[in-house]
Design a protein around this motif. Structure first.
Motif, PDB file in Angstrom:
ATOM      1  N   SER A  59      16.006 133.781 -65.643  1.00 62.04           N
ATOM      2  CA  SER A  59      16.005 133.151 -66.985  1.00 62.04           C
ATOM      3  C   SER A  59      17.870 132.679 -67.102  1.00 62.04           C
ATOM      4  CB  SER A  59      15.727 134.202 -67.752  1.00 62.04           C
ATOM      5  OG  SER A  59      17.165 135.696 -67.791  1.00 62.04           O
ATOM      6  N   CYS A  60      17.962 132.377 -68.190  1.00 58.97           N
ATOM      7  CA  CYS A  60      18.857 131.612 -67.883  1.00 58.97           C
ATOM      8  C   CYS A  60      19.678 132.610 -67.993  1.00 58.97           C
ATOM      9  CB  CYS A  60      19.718 130.290 -69.546  1.00 58.97           C
ATOM     10  SG  CYS A  60      20.691 130.393 -69.003  1.00 58.97           S
ATOM     11  N   THR A  61      19.595 134.366 -68.845  1.00 56.58           N
ATOM     12  CA  THR A  61      20.629 135.273 -68.921  1.00 56.58           C
ATOM     13  C   THR A  61      20.335 135.858 -67.650  1.00 56.58           C
ATOM     14  OG1 THR A  61      19.107 135.740 -71.242  1.00 56.58           O
ATOM     15  CG2 THR A  61      20.476 137.505 -69.974  1.00 56.58           C
ATOM     16  N   LEU A  64      23.166 133.496 -66.355  1.00 62.62           N
ATOM     17  CA  LEU A  64      24.660 133.817 -66.859  1.00 62.62           C
ATOM     18  C   LEU A  64      25.400 134.911 -66.085  1.00 62.62           C
ATOM     19  CD1 LEU A  64      23.898 132.803 -70.595  1.00 62.62           C
ATOM     20  CD2 LEU A  64      25.958 132.017 -69.410  1.00 62.62           C
ATOM     21  N   PHE A  86      24.093 132.424 -78.606  1.00 63.11           N
ATOM     22  CA  PHE A  86      22.948 133.112 -78.311  1.00 63.11           C
ATOM     23  C   PHE A  86      24.089 134.127 -77.515  1.00 63.11           C
ATOM     24  CE2 PHE A  86      19.234 135.065 -76.121  1.00 63.11           C
ATOM     25  CZ  PHE A  86      19.396 135.097 -77.424  1.00 63.11           C
ATOM     26  N   ALA A  88      22.981 135.790 -74.933  1.00 65.99           N
ATOM     27  CA  ALA A  88      22.714 135.386 -73.886  1.00 65.99           C
ATOM     28  C   ALA A  88      24.578 136.300 -73.174  1.00 65.99           C
ATOM     29  CB  ALA A  88      22.452 135.194 -73.241  1.00 65.99           C
ATOM     30  N   MET A 131      28.715 126.270 -74.623  1.00 65.55           N
ATOM     31  CA  MET A 131      27.407 125.613 -74.571  1.00 65.55           C
ATOM     32  C   MET A 131      27.219 124.429 -75.528  1.00 65.55           C
ATOM     33  SD  MET A 131      25.021 126.312 -77.039  1.00 65.55           S
ATOM     34  CE  MET A 131      25.243 127.558 -78.457  1.00 65.55           C
ATOM     35  N   ASP A 157      27.283 126.562 -70.318  1.00 68.82           N
ATOM     36  CA  ASP A 157      25.842 127.220 -70.577  1.00 68.82           C
ATOM     37  C   ASP A 157      25.171 125.806 -71.114  1.00 68.82           C
ATOM     38  OD1 ASP A 157      24.066 128.454 -71.801  1.00 68.82           O
ATOM     39  OD2 ASP A 157      24.575 129.922 -73.147  1.00 68.82           O
ATOM     40  N   ALA A 159      21.953 125.573 -71.597  1.00 71.61           N
ATOM     41  CA  ALA A 159      20.423 125.990 -72.380  1.00 71.61           C
ATOM     42  C   ALA A 159      19.730 124.980 -72.873  1.00 71.61           C
ATOM     43  CB  ALA A 159      20.251 127.349 -72.498  1.00 71.61           C
ATOM     44  N   HIS A 160      20.613 124.556 -73.807  1.00 71.01           N
ATOM     45  CA  HIS A 160      19.553 123.849 -74.663  1.00 71.01           C
ATOM     46  C   HIS A 160      20.159 122.117 -73.830  1.00 71.01           C
ATOM     47  CE1 HIS A 160      21.528 126.352 -78.481  1.00 71.01           C
ATOM     48  NE2 HIS A 160      21.078 126.897 -77.483  1.00 71.01           N
ATOM     49  N   PHE A 182      14.771 127.896 -69.525  1.00 73.51           N
ATOM     50  CA  PHE A 182      13.242 126.938 -68.787  1.00 73.51           C
ATOM     51  C   PHE A 182      12.205 127.886 -70.161  1.00 73.51           C
ATOM     52  CE2 PHE A 182      14.725 125.821 -64.913  1.00 73.51           C
ATOM     53  CZ  PHE A 182      15.685 124.687 -65.301  1.00 73.51           C
ATOM     54  N   LYS A 186      12.201 125.814 -75.093  1.00 76.26           N
ATOM     55  CA  LYS A 186      13.591 125.020 -74.654  1.00 76.26           C
ATOM     56  C   LYS A 186      12.994 123.819 -74.861  1.00 76.26           C
ATOM     57  CE  LYS A 186      17.259 127.657 -74.912  1.00 76.26           C
ATOM     58  NZ  LYS A 186      16.459 128.886 -75.736  1.00 76.26           N
ATOM     59  N   GLY A 193      12.463 132.002 -67.771  1.00 75.49           N
ATOM     60  CA  GLY A 193      13.139 130.681 -65.906  1.00 75.49           C
ATOM     61  C   GLY A 193      14.702 130.143 -66.876  1.00 75.49           C
ATOM     62  N   PHE A 327      23.503 129.492 -85.029  1.00 74.06           N
ATOM     63  CA  PHE A 327      22.682 131.195 -84.542  1.00 74.06           C
ATOM     64  C   PHE A 327      23.816 132.109 -85.569  1.00 74.06           C
ATOM     65  CE2 PHE A 327      23.031 128.510 -81.149  1.00 74.06           C
ATOM     66  CZ  PHE A 327      22.298 129.361 -80.301  1.00 74.06           C
TER      67      PHE A 327
HETATM   68  C1  PLP Z   1      22.555 129.115 -75.666  1.00 72.76           C
HETATM   69  C2  PLP Z   1      21.619 129.275 -74.843  1.00 72.76           C
HETATM   70  N1  PLP Z   1      22.684 130.198 -73.504  1.00 72.76           N
HETATM   71  C3  PLP Z   1      21.051 131.102 -72.668  1.00 72.76           C
HETATM   72  C4  PLP Z   1      20.289 131.904 -73.760  1.00 72.76           C
HETATM   73  C5  PLP Z   1      19.575 132.353 -72.592  1.00 72.76           C
HETATM   74  O1  PLP Z   1      17.804 132.096 -72.343  1.00 72.76           O
HETATM   75  P1  PLP Z   1      17.438 132.612 -71.420  1.00 72.76           P
HETATM   76  O2  PLP Z   1      16.563 133.249 -72.441  1.00 72.76           O
HETATM   77  O3  PLP Z   1      16.131 131.650 -70.466  1.00 72.76           O
HETATM   78  O4  PLP Z   1      17.321 134.160 -70.864  1.00 72.76           O
HETATM   79  C6  PLP Z   1      19.653 130.705 -74.947  1.00 72.76           C
HETATM   80  C7  PLP Z   1      18.532 130.975 -75.564  1.00 72.76           C
HETATM   81  O5  PLP Z   1      17.597 130.591 -76.388  1.00 72.76           O
HETATM   82  C8  PLP Z   1      20.705 129.948 -75.787  1.00 72.76           C
HETATM   83  O6  PLP Z   1      20.242 129.782 -76.746  1.00 72.76           O
END
Ligand code: PLP
Length: 379
Positions: A59-61, A64, A86, A88, A131, A157, A159-160, A182, A186, A193, A327
């Motif tokens: 995951s992106c989390t 991070l 977010f 995360a 971000m 970050d 993610a977007h 992913f 997204k 992912g 958010f």
């Molecule tokens: C800016 C941002 N960073 C990180 C995440 C975390 O992504 P993930 O669900 O892949 O862990 C999100 C999820 O929406 C996000 O919007």
């Protein structure tokens, strides 16, 4: 216009026969965990970004968390981040032992503001997280310079923002590390992912930490060494992306330019058709930006009995249209309320922001339905 039409969700993934075939190929290959497909996925993303290295994760989390650990964040270290993000990134900062320092965002792009970030730097600052809000890249060069001037690790970050760029620079290509999501909603998805890319030394540190601290992958050892022949050099975690997941990613990544083009078309339709409604502010795209359009974020002024929440309720209850909010500011979430900060721009945006549906699986009539419903709410 009220509708008996089926619910139009805020987001829905676009998965086709190509992804299905790649997953079936993987299932039949005998190798399901992080292996040849994950490596191929890492290669294509790495090449597109011009990054030194990339590591596909769960995951992106996870990406991070690994990024902050690889950057050496430890108790006492401060990491600058927007609050309009977010949870995360702030969560991962805390899980790494660091302290998030929330800073203000730009009122036009909703991205972290370089001047506010600079003012937040102290002797304890170790890293800055930027971000790219909704797919609009932040001022990449300004943040690179800021990080270099102050000896800080820059983490994007993104993610977007996979496929977004600014002044010819791709989002995710300028940080010491960049992370991508992913998740199912997204700009491209693998279900769950993420990816971490950037400087070879830092990605290698993240890779080690993300596979238990073991010095080689199971795929690398497979058939070449005894399975127990490995060393643990740091106490790591397990964050690897399985090949079944990477199979979806390989195919989705090829479609990303088309997905982005369709998102941009939808955004242009909204721009044309929703302009001029009183109290409705549409997104601004700065010169030199290729927007990723993960979000189509509008601001709704609370006037005349209309507010963000009443508009969202009407779109849902009367017209069957889902929306989202990006958010809740992190400093207002229960886990973070102990942090004392004054962020009026963030609070203003957060109280007014609404994300309209904007994704490639929408048909032209879906887009028209949203436009008609917004006009009806304003009439
Ligand atoms: C800016 C941002 N960073 C990180 C995440 C975390 O992504 P993930 O669900 O892949 O862990 C999100 C999820 O929406 C996000 O919007």
């Amino acid at each position: 216009m009220t509708t008996a039409a089926p619910f139009l969700p805020w987001n829905r993934p676009s998965i086709g026969g190509e992804e299905e075939a790649e997953v079936i190929h993987t299932l039949r290959s005998g190798w399901l965990t992080h292996g040849p497909k994950a490596t191929r996925f890492e290669e294509v993303v790495k090449t597109a970004l011009g990054a030194e290295d990339a590591f596909a994760v769960s995951s992106c989390t996870a990406a991070l968390h690994l990024a902050f650990l690889a950057a050496g964040i430890k108790p006492g270290d401060e990491v600058i981040t927007a609050s309009l993000t977010f949870c995360a990134a702030p969560n991962a900062i805390v899980q790494s032992g660091g302290t998030p320092v929330f800073t203000e965002v730009d009122p036009v792009t909703f991205n972290i503001d370089p001047e506010a970030a600079e003012q937040a730097i102290t002797a304890r600052t170790k890293a800055i997280v930027v971000m790219h809000y909704g797919g609009h890249p932040c001022d990449l060069l300004a943040f690179r310079k800021l990080a270099d001037d102050h000896g800080l690790v820059l983490i994007e970050d993104a993610a977007h923002a996979l496929h977004a760029s600014r002044d010819g620079l791709r989002a995710g290509s300028i940080g010491d590390l960049a992370v991508f999501s992913f998740y199912a909603n997204k700009v491209m998805t693998t279900g769950e992912g993420g990816m971490i890319a950037g400087r070879a030394d830092l990605v290698q540190a993240a890779r080690l930490l993300g596979r238990h601290g073991i010095d080689s992958s199971v795929w690398q050892r497979h058939g070449k060494r005894r399975t127990a022949d490995y060393e643990v050099t740091v106490p790591g975690l397990k964050y690897t992306m399985p090949d079944i997941t990477a199979a979806v990613g390989i195919q989705q990544f090829q479609k990303l330019p088309d997905f982005t083009a369709r998102r941009a078309q939808i955004a242009a339709s909204y721009d044309r058709s929703l302009a001029g409604l009183p109290g409705l502010r549409l997104p601004t795209v700065l010169d030199g930006v290729r927007h990723g359009w993960f979000l189509y974020p509008v601001l709704i002024e609370p006037v005349g009995g209309r507010s963000r929440d009443t508009v969202a309720d009407m779109l849902l209850d009367t017209y069957g249209i889902g929306t989202s909010v990006h958010f809740k500011p992190v400093h207002r979430l229960a886990a973070y309320r102990y942090i004392d900060c004054h962020l009026p721009v963030t609070e203003q945006i957060a109280a007014r922001q609404l994300s309209l549906p904007c994704y490639p699986a929408m048909t032209s009539s879906d887009v028209q339905r949203v436009i008609d419903a917004v006009h009806a709410v304003w009439s």
